[in-house]
Design an enzyme around this catalytic site. Structure first.
Site, short mmCIF file in Angstrom:
data_model
loop_
_atom_site.label_atom_id
_atom_site.label_comp_id
_atom_site.label_asym_id
_atom_site.label_seq_id
_atom_site.Cartn_x
_atom_site.Cartn_y
_atom_site.Cartn_z
N GLN A 18 1.98 -6.23 -3.15
CA GLN A 18 2.43 -6.30 -1.75
C GLN A 18 3.71 -5.47 -1.60
OE1 GLN A 18 1.34 -9.69 -3.21
NE2 GLN A 18 -0.54 -8.68 -2.65
N GLY A 69 -4.55 -4.48 -3.57
CA GLY A 69 -5.54 -3.44 -3.88
C GLY A 69 -4.74 -2.23 -4.30
N HIS A 70 -4.73 -1.95 -5.59
CA HIS A 70 -3.94 -0.83 -6.11
C HIS A 70 -4.90 0.26 -6.56
CE1 HIS A 70 -0.46 -3.82 -7.15
NE2 HIS A 70 -0.71 -3.73 -5.86
N LYS A 122 1.87 2.06 -5.13
CA LYS A 122 2.37 1.46 -6.38
C LYS A 122 1.43 1.74 -7.55
CE LYS A 122 2.35 -2.57 -4.34
NZ LYS A 122 2.11 -2.16 -2.95
N ASP A 143 0.81 -1.22 0.00
CA ASP A 143 0.00 0.00 0.00
C ASP A 143 0.85 1.27 0.00
OD1 ASP A 143 -2.19 -1.72 0.18
OD2 ASP A 143 -2.15 -1.68 2.36
P1 GDP Z 1 -0.76 0.25 -3.57
O1 GDP Z 1 -1.35 -1.02 -3.07
O2 GDP Z 1 0.72 0.33 -3.34
O3 GDP Z 1 -1.11 0.55 -5.00
O4 GDP Z 1 -1.39 1.40 -2.67
P2 GDP Z 1 -2.95 1.55 -2.25
O5 GDP Z 1 -3.71 2.00 -3.41
O6 GDP Z 1 -3.41 0.34 -1.53
O7 GDP Z 1 -2.83 2.66 -1.13
C1 GDP Z 1 -2.29 3.93 -1.38
C2 GDP Z 1 -3.36 4.98 -1.07
O8 GDP Z 1 -2.77 6.25 -1.06
C3 GDP Z 1 -4.47 5.05 -2.09
O9 GDP Z 1 -5.67 5.40 -1.46
C4 GDP Z 1 -4.00 6.16 -3.03
O10 GDP Z 1 -5.07 6.82 -3.69
C5 GDP Z 1 -3.36 7.09 -2.05
N1 GDP Z 1 -2.23 7.88 -2.58
C6 GDP Z 1 -1.28 7.53 -3.48
N2 GDP Z 1 -0.36 8.51 -3.59
C7 GDP Z 1 -0.74 9.48 -2.72
C8 GDP Z 1 -0.15 10.73 -2.34
O11 GDP Z 1 0.91 11.13 -2.79
N3 GDP Z 1 -0.84 11.45 -1.38
C9 GDP Z 1 -2.01 11.02 -0.82
N4 GDP Z 1 -2.60 11.79 0.09
N5 GDP Z 1 -2.57 9.85 -1.17
C10 GDP Z 1 -1.93 9.09 -2.09
P1 IMO Z 2 -0.91 -4.27 -2.14
O1 IMO Z 2 -0.46 -4.88 -3.44
C1 IMO Z 2 -0.89 -4.59 2.23
C2 IMO Z 2 -0.90 -8.65 3.92
C3 IMO Z 2 -2.13 -9.10 4.69
C4 IMO Z 2 -1.49 -10.04 5.69
C5 IMO Z 2 -0.40 -10.71 4.87
C6 IMO Z 2 -0.80 -12.07 4.27
O2 IMO Z 2 -2.19 -3.54 -2.20
O3 IMO Z 2 0.21 -3.49 -1.52
P2 IMO Z 2 -2.42 -12.76 2.28
O4 IMO Z 2 -3.87 -12.48 2.05
O5 IMO Z 2 -1.52 -12.24 1.20
O6 IMO Z 2 -2.15 -14.21 2.59
O7 IMO Z 2 -2.06 -11.95 3.63
O8 IMO Z 2 -0.09 -9.82 3.81
N1 IMO Z 2 -1.16 -8.15 2.54
C7 IMO Z 2 -1.11 -6.88 2.18
N2 IMO Z 2 -0.91 -5.76 2.92
N3 IMO Z 2 -1.04 -4.50 0.90
C8 IMO Z 2 -1.22 -5.60 0.13
O9 IMO Z 2 -1.23 -5.57 -1.21
C9 IMO Z 2 -1.30 -6.86 0.78
N4 IMO Z 2 -1.50 -8.13 0.35
C10 IMO Z 2 -1.39 -8.92 1.43
O10 IMO Z 2 -2.77 -8.01 5.31
O11 IMO Z 2 -0.86 -9.32 6.71
MG MG Z 3 -2.85 -1.68 -1.75
#
Ligand code: GDP
Ligand code: IMO
Ligand code: MG
Length: 438
Positions: A223, A40-41, A16, A13
């Protein structure tokens, strides 16, 4: 632009999705190499927030082809739903989204097994309950069902029967869950496969042909490095290798074809699920941890769970740098730190008064770590409207330069908001040169 990998550098998270959406403008192909719908991207375009689970984050560029590689695990129904949601928001994927015939299938019983393990305090690690662990487990044990197995119903039924005759079936039985009929499991999976069939191909062949033709590929990680099954905080990890080194096995491409590696960090730390997190700030409803959570909207994209929050962990960051060798570090969510008076970064670990040089292998030891912090002055101004590096407040630049020194990777991009345009590329860096931005 060379072929590059974009890798999560913390516990997932990191942003990416946003970085990959941005960079994909400069690529022809974006290919996922591991993980599944545990990811979850988020990609925010204008006021629309898209959450992607299987589909690579390059999908919003109509010219870009996207590949879900052999190293991933696929929930057929969820993938179809995801494609439908994209179509409803105007994103067409026909003819440009390809799924590997070697990817493993998350059968519904894998999700049941994940839930059973999570209900047992002895096994619980806080997974996303998407069936990831049991599916990779079956893959390693050679009981798995792959996309290529779905085409022939009789063959599929025999694969499912074989799976249920092993530990998977025994575990369901011990839990008192009725064993599904192999024929029923096979028919359901086969029906879903029919809708995906035109997209299921030998993606290794496809990718290598494209690379030979000169197309540029971005390898998309899911991840984060600290969730890597070998190098993460085991056993509190996911069940795949998430580091840059996993690109090759997860897509069938030679290491010689990876020409650059980008690490995505957030400006502080978060983690969902259990396991050690040395810089976690569990300091109450008015504490810094809760302020970070509220400002960063730190709730899981996949499960909605609140993320654990804390200061940037420079020891873990340096560890991620060591095993991935990032050419560029991206620091997202910098704006979340805008109002803080003081910002801290862990620069060392101590266990019972003794210095610990890197992330320890033992989760028990990692859980005991006391971080040693370096303090930075806050900038106390709104950065969300800043679009040029030189317009960042001096204290924000000093913070990013501090992270660069602590982690040992050139900081080349900063995020100042979720929207596509809320990003700054630092002139003179490797990344700026690749993007022809000088
Ligand atoms: P990922 O799994 O690495 O793709 O990241 P996620 O989407 O799960 O979580 C990142 C969160 O931060 C999302 O809600 C994005 O919309 C938000 N986000 C990404 N870049 C920025 C930033 O520079 N500032 C803020 N405030 N939010 C951001
Ligand atoms: P993105 O790609 C954050 C964490 C889960 C748990 C551990 C194992 O959005 O960054 P799993 O379901 O993979 O067997 O869970 O890994 N986890 C993540 N945490 N971002 C993710 O994906 C994750 N995918 C798995 O919360 O601790
Ligand atoms: Mg994510």
């Amino acid at each position: 632009m060379p072929n590059i990998a974009v890798i999560g550098a913390q516990w997932g998270d990191e942003g990416k999705g946003k970085v990959i959406d941005l960079l994909s403008e400069h690529f022809d192909v974006v290919a996922r190499f591991q993980g599944g719908p545990n990811a979850g991207h988020t990609v925010t375009i204008g006021t629309t927030r898209h959450a992607l689970h299987h589909v690579p984050s390059g999908v919003f560029r109509p010219r870009v082809r996207v590949v879900i590689g052999n190293g991933t695990v696929i929930d057929l129904a969820r993938l179809l739903e995801e494609l439908e949601r994209l179509r409803a928001s105007g994103v067409e994927t026909d003819g440009r989204l390809f799924v590997s015939d070697r990817a493993h299938v998350i059968l519904p019983l894998m999700k049941q097994l994940d839930a059973i393990a999570e209900a047992d305090p002895l096994h619980r690690i806080g997974t996303t309950q998407r069936g990831i662990g049991p599916t990779y487990e079956a893959k390693a044990a050679r009981w798995g069902v792959r996309m290529a197995d779905l085409a022939d119903l009789d063959h599929l039924e025999s694969r499912v029967a074989r799976l249920l005759a092993g530990p998977a079936g025994r575990r369901l039985g011990e839990n008192g869950s009725p064993l599904p009929e192999p024929a029923v499991v096979a028919q359901e999976a086969h029906a879903l496969w029919k809708q995906l069939a035109p997209r299921v191909v030998d993606t290794t062949l496809l990718l290598n042909d494209w690379i030979d033709e000169g197309l540029r590929v971005l390898f998309e990680g899911a991840q984060g490095t600290l969730l890597d099954v070998d190098h993460g905080t085991y056993p509190y990890v996911t069940s795949s290798n998430t580091m840059a080194g996993a690109v090759c096995a997860g897509l069938g491409v030679s290491p010689r074809l990876i020409e650059g590696v980008i690490g995505v960090f957030k400006a502080y730390s978060t983690r969902v699920g259990e396991g050690p997190m040395p810089t976690e700030l569990d300091d109450g409803p008015d504490g810094i941890g809760e302020r970070l959570r509220r400002r960063g909207n730190e709730y899981g994209t996949t499960t909605g769970r609140p993320r654990r929050c804390g200061w940037f962990d420079g020891v873990a960051g340096r560890y991620a740098q060591r095993i991935n060798r990032f050419d560029a570090a991206c620091v997202l969510l910098l704006d979340v730190l805008d109002p803080f008076d003081e910002i801290r970064v862990a620069i060392g670990y101590r266990d019972a008064g003794i210095d610990v040089r890197s992330v320890p292998a033992s989760a028990a030891q990692a859980g005991r770590i006391e971080p040693i912090y370096r303090s930075f002055a806050g900038w106390k101004s709104d950065t969300t409207g800043v679009r040029r590096w030189q317009d960042l407040p001096a204290a924000a630049r000093a913070y990013l330069e501090g992270l660069e020194e602590i982690v040992g990777a050139e900081v080349a991009l900063a995020g100042v908001g979720p929207e596509r345009s809320q990003v700054l590329i630092r002139p003179g860096t490797w990344l700026a040169r690749q993007l022809n931005l000088g």
